[in-house]
Write a protein that holds these residues in place. Structure first.
Motif, mmCIF file in Angstrom:
data_model
loop_
_atom_site.group_PDB
_atom_site.id
_atom_site.type_symbol
_atom_site.label_atom_id
_atom_site.label_comp_id
_atom_site.label_asym_id
_atom_site.label_seq_id
_atom_site.Cartn_x
_atom_site.Cartn_y
_atom_site.Cartn_z
ATOM 1 N N GLU A 278 0.830 -1.197 0.000
ATOM 2 C CA GLU A 278 0.000 0.000 0.000
ATOM 3 C C GLU A 278 0.865 1.247 0.000
ATOM 4 O OE1 GLU A 278 -0.212 -2.350 2.258
ATOM 5 O OE2 GLU A 278 -2.073 -3.416 1.790
ATOM 6 N N ALA A 279 0.518 2.202 -0.852
ATOM 7 C CA ALA A 279 1.236 3.466 -0.915
ATOM 8 C C ALA A 279 0.320 4.527 -1.499
ATOM 9 C CB ALA A 279 2.497 3.328 -1.760
ATOM 10 N N GLU A 280 0.592 5.764 -1.205
ATOM 11 C CA GLU A 280 -0.163 6.873 -1.762
ATOM 12 C C GLU A 280 0.763 7.747 -2.588
ATOM 13 O OE1 GLU A 280 -2.097 9.067 1.273
ATOM 14 O OE2 GLU A 280 -3.576 7.497 1.700
ATOM 15 N N VAL A 281 0.223 8.307 -3.658
ATOM 16 C CA VAL A 281 0.981 9.214 -4.500
ATOM 17 C C VAL A 281 0.810 10.612 -3.955
ATOM 18 C CG1 VAL A 281 1.279 10.148 -6.823
ATOM 19 C CG2 VAL A 281 0.675 7.734 -6.504
ATOM 20 N N SER A 282 1.897 11.202 -3.511
ATOM 21 C CA SER A 282 1.811 12.537 -2.919
ATOM 22 C C SER A 282 2.033 13.638 -3.952
ATOM 23 C CB SER A 282 2.830 12.683 -1.795
ATOM 24 O OG SER A 282 4.140 12.486 -2.303
ATOM 25 N N SER A 283 2.644 13.273 -5.084
ATOM 26 C CA SER A 283 2.887 14.259 -6.125
ATOM 27 C C SER A 283 2.947 13.542 -7.456
ATOM 28 C CB SER A 283 4.204 15.000 -5.865
ATOM 29 O OG SER A 283 4.456 15.953 -6.874
ATOM 30 N N SER A 284 2.403 14.152 -8.529
ATOM 31 C CA SER A 284 2.414 13.483 -9.820
ATOM 32 C C SER A 284 2.306 14.490 -10.952
ATOM 33 C CB SER A 284 1.250 12.480 -9.912
ATOM 34 O OG SER A 284 0.013 13.163 -9.867
ATOM 35 N N ASN A 285 2.652 14.040 -12.134
ATOM 36 C CA ASN A 285 2.467 14.817 -13.350
ATOM 37 C C ASN A 285 2.095 13.843 -14.441
ATOM 38 O OD1 ASN A 285 2.506 16.754 -15.378
ATOM 39 N ND2 ASN A 285 4.700 16.398 -15.789
ATOM 40 N N ILE A 286 0.836 13.827 -14.851
ATOM 41 C CA ILE A 286 0.337 12.874 -15.841
ATOM 42 C C ILE A 286 0.067 13.635 -17.135
ATOM 43 C CG2 ILE A 286 -1.434 11.164 -16.373
ATOM 44 C CD1 ILE A 286 -1.920 10.901 -13.380
ATOM 45 N N PRO A 287 0.883 13.429 -18.180
ATOM 46 C CA PRO A 287 0.683 14.142 -19.445
ATOM 47 C C PRO A 287 -0.691 13.876 -20.036
ATOM 48 C CG PRO A 287 2.816 13.066 -19.389
ATOM 49 C CD PRO A 287 2.040 12.547 -18.220
ATOM 50 N N THR A 288 -1.201 14.834 -20.795
ATOM 51 C CA THR A 288 -2.507 14.708 -21.453
ATOM 52 C C THR A 288 -2.523 13.487 -22.359
ATOM 53 O OG1 THR A 288 -2.728 17.096 -21.448
ATOM 54 C CG2 THR A 288 -4.177 15.864 -22.936
ATOM 55 N N GLY A 289 -3.578 12.731 -22.261
ATOM 56 C CA GLY A 289 -3.752 11.556 -23.102
ATOM 57 C C GLY A 289 -3.265 10.277 -22.494
ATOM 58 N N VAL A 290 -2.530 10.336 -21.385
ATOM 59 C CA VAL A 290 -2.033 9.118 -20.734
ATOM 60 C C VAL A 290 -3.127 8.523 -19.873
ATOM 61 C CG1 VAL A 290 -0.390 8.163 -19.094
ATOM 62 C CG2 VAL A 290 0.369 9.859 -20.768
ATOM 63 N N GLN A 291 -3.456 7.260 -20.110
ATOM 64 C CA GLN A 291 -4.486 6.584 -19.341
ATOM 65 C C GLN A 291 -3.831 5.864 -18.171
ATOM 66 O OE1 GLN A 291 -7.822 6.798 -20.092
ATOM 67 N NE2 GLN A 291 -7.147 8.260 -21.650
ATOM 68 N N ILE A 292 -4.481 5.953 -17.009
ATOM 69 C CA ILE A 292 -3.945 5.297 -15.828
ATOM 70 C C ILE A 292 -5.037 4.504 -15.153
ATOM 71 C CG2 ILE A 292 -4.380 7.227 -14.259
ATOM 72 C CD1 ILE A 292 -1.578 6.591 -13.079
ATOM 73 N N ILE A 293 -4.694 3.331 -14.647
ATOM 74 C CA ILE A 293 -5.726 2.461 -14.074
ATOM 75 C C ILE A 293 -6.211 3.033 -12.749
ATOM 76 C CG2 ILE A 293 -4.850 0.405 -15.237
ATOM 77 C CD1 ILE A 293 -3.465 -0.366 -12.671
ATOM 78 N N ASP A 294 -7.431 2.617 -12.379
ATOM 79 C CA ASP A 294 -8.074 3.152 -11.174
ATOM 80 C C ASP A 294 -7.402 2.695 -9.898
ATOM 81 O OD1 ASP A 294 -9.840 4.407 -12.808
ATOM 82 O OD2 ASP A 294 -11.342 2.804 -12.702
ATOM 83 N N ALA A 295 -6.553 1.679 -10.004
ATOM 84 C CA ALA A 295 -5.999 1.114 -8.769
ATOM 85 C C ALA A 295 -5.048 2.070 -8.067
ATOM 86 C CB ALA A 295 -5.290 -0.204 -9.076
#
Length: 299
Positions: A278-295
């Motif tokens: 288990e971990a949480e993402v505290s900071s991120s940068n997801i470029p436009t158009g990149v799909q990421i799973i709900d998990a």
């Protein structure tokens, strides 16, 4: 020596002999070294290790669960000053078939190896060829060599440091031409134990003047290194030997030993839990158009 000291010395001697017999017996069993009906050629050099091997094998032969023969063989390599009668005189005191094989490999080694260079490799290769052929001549099914645990570990480091390969001396080996099987019954025995055993038994030791007098041999450097490690961390040599019995090819880097090319992902079915997954993402940068799973849990 007092009676108490004598009894104590005898007790220690008996314990040592039982330990060596136990180690040899275990190695024979673990690697199926000796089987029913085998005729074993026991190679004697005149050194402490081969004397001990013959002595222990003769003792084990009396109580072994299988029947096998022992044949002692020494190869006289015609070294100047070699005491030719020492081994025959010793073997005549034993109830055993034996042969002294004459082959002047000394002259070949001295001719081909420059002065001051290590002679061991060529010497052992020439000796091995002669003994392999003689084993067939006298119908022996196994060839027993006196290498011990420390020899095996030292050889591994020699090959690593000077040969760039990870290999040692296997306890049991099928020759390249598949005509002979070599066994090392003392693969589990410590050299220090064999030195004590040879002293107690008072074996007539013959020194190797061909290569033993050469200083700064690579093997001697390795031996000194291992002795220092053992002094600082008792049990380290045994741990290294244990590693040779617990090889994980996928954790090394030999592409001929393990298929690193075909390692397909397989994420079908339920995944077993990972430790601390288990971990949480505290900071991120997801470029436009990149799909990421709900998990993924976004903080």
């Amino acid at each position: 020596m007092s009676d108490l000291d004598t009894r104590k010395s005898k007790l220690e001697s008996n314990k040592l002999q039982k330990r060596l017999r136990r180690y040899v017996g275990r190695a024979i069993e673990d690697y199926t070294m000796i089987e029913e009906g085998d005729r074993v050629m026991v190679c004697l050099s005149g050194g402490k290790d081969s004397y001990a091997m013959l002595d222990i094998l003769m003792n084990l032969q009396k109580s072994a669960p299988v029947n096998f023969e022992l044949v002692a063989v020494n190869m006289d390599q015609k070294q100047p000053g070699f005491p030719e009668q020492v081994l025959p005189n010793y073997l005549d005191t034993l109830d055993i078939e034996y042969y002294i094989v004459d082959k002047d490999t000394y002259s070949v080694v001295k001719q081909k190896v420059p002065e001051g260079k290590t002679t061991c490799a060529l010497c052992s290769r020439l000796r091995r060829g002669t003994l392999y052929a003689f084993a067939e001549t006298i119908h022996c099914t196994k060839i027993a060599l006196g290498h011990h645990r420390d020899d095996i570990v030292e050889t591994m480091f020699l090959n690593m440091f000077y040969g760039a390969k990870l290999s040692a001396m296997p306890p049991k080996l099928l020759s390249d031409d598949k005509r002979n099987v070599v066994i090392r019954p003392m693969a589990y025995c410590k050299e220090a134990d064999l030195e004590r055993y040879a002293s107690i038994k008072q074996f007539p030791i013959i020194p190797c003047n061909l290569c033993g007098s050469q200083e700064n041999l690579q093997r001697q450097n390795i031996k000194a290194m291992l002795q220092q490690w053992e002094k600082e961390n008792p049990g380290r040599v045994q741990s290294i030997f244990g590693a040779l019995q617990n090889v994980k090819p996928s954790q090394l880097a030999d592409t001929a030993l393990f298929n690193f090319t075909d390692l397909p992902l397989d994420r079908e079915g339920e995944r077993s839990d990972y430790e601390y997954q288990e971990a949480e993402v505290s900071s991120s940068n997801i470029p436009t158009g990149v799909q990421i799973i709900d998990a993924i849990s976004l903080g």
